[in-house]
Design an enzyme around this catalytic site. Structure first.
Site, PDB file in Angstrom:
ATOM      1  N   LEU A 202       7.149  -8.060   4.907  1.00  0.00           N
ATOM      2  CA  LEU A 202       6.188  -7.367   4.922  1.00  0.00           C
ATOM      3  C   LEU A 202       5.386  -7.411   6.887  1.00  0.00           C
ATOM      4  O   LEU A 202       6.167  -7.584   7.042  1.00  0.00           O
ATOM      5  CB  LEU A 202       5.609  -9.128   4.639  1.00  0.00           C
ATOM      6  CG  LEU A 202       6.029 -10.158   3.119  1.00  0.00           C
ATOM      7  CD1 LEU A 202       5.828 -11.477   3.885  1.00  0.00           C
ATOM      8  CD2 LEU A 202       5.524  -9.606   2.234  1.00  0.00           C
ATOM      9  N   ASP A 203       4.636  -6.884   6.198  1.00  0.00           N
ATOM     10  CA  ASP A 203       4.305  -6.567   7.581  1.00  0.00           C
ATOM     11  C   ASP A 203       3.579  -7.832   8.456  1.00  0.00           C
ATOM     12  O   ASP A 203       3.719  -8.493   8.250  1.00  0.00           O
ATOM     13  CB  ASP A 203       2.200  -5.842   7.743  1.00  0.00           C
ATOM     14  CG  ASP A 203       2.607  -4.393   6.634  1.00  0.00           C
ATOM     15  OD1 ASP A 203       3.676  -3.975   6.177  1.00  0.00           O
ATOM     16  OD2 ASP A 203       1.484  -4.376   6.060  1.00  0.00           O
ATOM     17  N   LYS A 204       3.986  -7.441   9.649  1.00  0.00           N
ATOM     18  CA  LYS A 204       3.881  -8.374  11.317  1.00  0.00           C
ATOM     19  C   LYS A 204       2.836  -9.554  11.309  1.00  0.00           C
ATOM     20  O   LYS A 204       3.029 -10.390  10.938  1.00  0.00           O
ATOM     21  CB  LYS A 204       3.938  -7.738  12.611  1.00  0.00           C
ATOM     22  CG  LYS A 204       4.127  -8.310  13.127  1.00  0.00           C
ATOM     23  CD  LYS A 204       4.199  -8.011  14.761  1.00  0.00           C
ATOM     24  CE  LYS A 204       3.510  -8.891  16.582  1.00  0.00           C
ATOM     25  NZ  LYS A 204       4.101  -8.219  17.495  1.00  0.00           N
TER      26      LYS A 204
ATOM     27  N   HIS B 260       2.504  -0.707   3.394  1.00  0.00           N
ATOM     28  CA  HIS B 260       0.678  -1.041   3.933  1.00  0.00           C
ATOM     29  C   HIS B 260       0.467  -1.204   1.972  1.00  0.00           C
ATOM     30  O   HIS B 260      -0.138  -0.324   2.247  1.00  0.00           O
ATOM     31  CB  HIS B 260       0.408  -0.400   4.959  1.00  0.00           C
ATOM     32  CG  HIS B 260       0.854  -0.451   6.034  1.00  0.00           C
ATOM     33  ND1 HIS B 260       1.669  -1.053   6.902  1.00  0.00           N
ATOM     34  CD2 HIS B 260       0.792  -0.030   7.379  1.00  0.00           C
ATOM     35  CE1 HIS B 260       1.949  -1.819   8.219  1.00  0.00           C
ATOM     36  NE2 HIS B 260       1.323  -0.172   7.894  1.00  0.00           N
TER      37      HIS B 260
ATOM     38  N   LYS C 220      -2.049  -2.640   1.533  1.00  0.00           N
ATOM     39  CA  LYS C 220      -3.681  -2.424   2.568  1.00  0.00           C
ATOM     40  C   LYS C 220      -3.807  -0.688   1.975  1.00  0.00           C
ATOM     41  O   LYS C 220      -5.224  -0.510   1.923  1.00  0.00           O
ATOM     42  CB  LYS C 220      -3.175  -2.448   3.801  1.00  0.00           C
ATOM     43  CG  LYS C 220      -2.721  -3.858   4.240  1.00  0.00           C
ATOM     44  CD  LYS C 220      -2.190  -3.651   6.039  1.00  0.00           C
ATOM     45  CE  LYS C 220      -1.518  -5.490   6.348  1.00  0.00           C
ATOM     46  NZ  LYS C 220      -1.282  -5.435   7.489  1.00  0.00           N
TER      47      LYS C 220
END
Ligand code: URA
Length: 240
Positions: free
Chosen positions: A102-104, A187, A190
């Site tokens: 998972l992204d930061k 990502h 997004k």
């Protein structure tokens, strides 16, 4: 697994304490005294006893974390805090790793385990476990977006994303959606919204395979998976 590591995992003390126990001939493997702390124990077959009591151990841990924003999905990082830093030492001894990334700034369901086979199964493009996210979107999400996601949107690098399910919870200048994907490109969610001219401003994973994020977990909290959850995860497949 090394004998001293196993006993430390099981709470018999620090590695140093455990070495003492072993030296004092308190530990047997298959009823033979073992004095070498580095002795390799086969977790499938060997019977380890401390002071004549069997040590029941386990090979794998399976943890559900509600990942908070601000942590990277890695086992170690020179600069950033990692999701593994959120686990206590007794869990870190198992050398766990996050299943996928998972992204930061993304929150929500992250599985952490040391079961490489399950990790591979859940992240392998062939097996394609479903992942569902809740997202706040800047922009008006429309029925046309649902259709485009269903057909597969083209990302900025030309890649055509696999068909995804989009469910609109609220449409307006700021929209709220659920989106379900079966792959995990960098990502991905997004970039899928960028492809239809919108921006994800908040992202939280709520489901992976057959497992839902436990509502009782606040960001940063974790719990071990129930055996039934692990079994069900192992059966996770894309519903297509
Ligand atoms: N898609 C993203 O864009 N980010 C995540 O963290 C997960 C999926």
């Amino acid at each position: 697994m090394r004998l001293d590591k196993l006993l430390a995992n099981k709470g018999y003390g620090s590695r140093k304490d455990v070495k003492g126990l072993i030296k004092k001939k308190n530990v047997t493997v298959n009823d033979q005294v073992v004095k070498d702390s580095s002795f390799h124990v086969d977790l499938e077959k060997d019977v380890v006893k401390v002071n004549h009591e069997i040590v029941y151990y386990r090979e794998y841990i399976y943890v559900m974390l509600n990942k908070p924003s601000g942590y990277v999905s890695a086992t170690a990082d020179d600069r950033e805090k990692t999701v593994i830093d959120l686990l206590p030492a007794e869990y870190r001894l198992f050398n766990p790793f996050p299943v996928g990334r998972l992204d930061k700034d993304t929150e929500g369901l992250l599985l952490i385990t040391n079961d490489g086979q399950l990790g591979h199964q859940l992240t392998s493009p062939k097996k394609a476990a479903e992942k569902t996210y809740y997202a706040d979107i800047r922009g008006h999400v429309t029925e046309d977006d649902i259709e485009q996601f269903r057909l597969g949107v083209q990302l900025d690098d030309g890649y055509i994303a696999r068909p995804a399910k989009l469910k609109i919870l609220r449409a307006g200048n700021m929209s709220q959606v659920y989106v379900t994907i079966t792959e995990g490109k960098f990502h991905q969610v997004k970039r899928m919204f960028e492809a239809v001219g919108k921006k994800v401003v908040y992202l939280k994973r709520i489901q992976m395979g057959n497992i839902m994020l436990d509502d009782n977990l606040e960001p940063g909290d974790f719990r071990e998976l129930e055996d039934t959850e692990v079994e069900s995860l192992k059966k996770s497949r894309s519903k297509k």
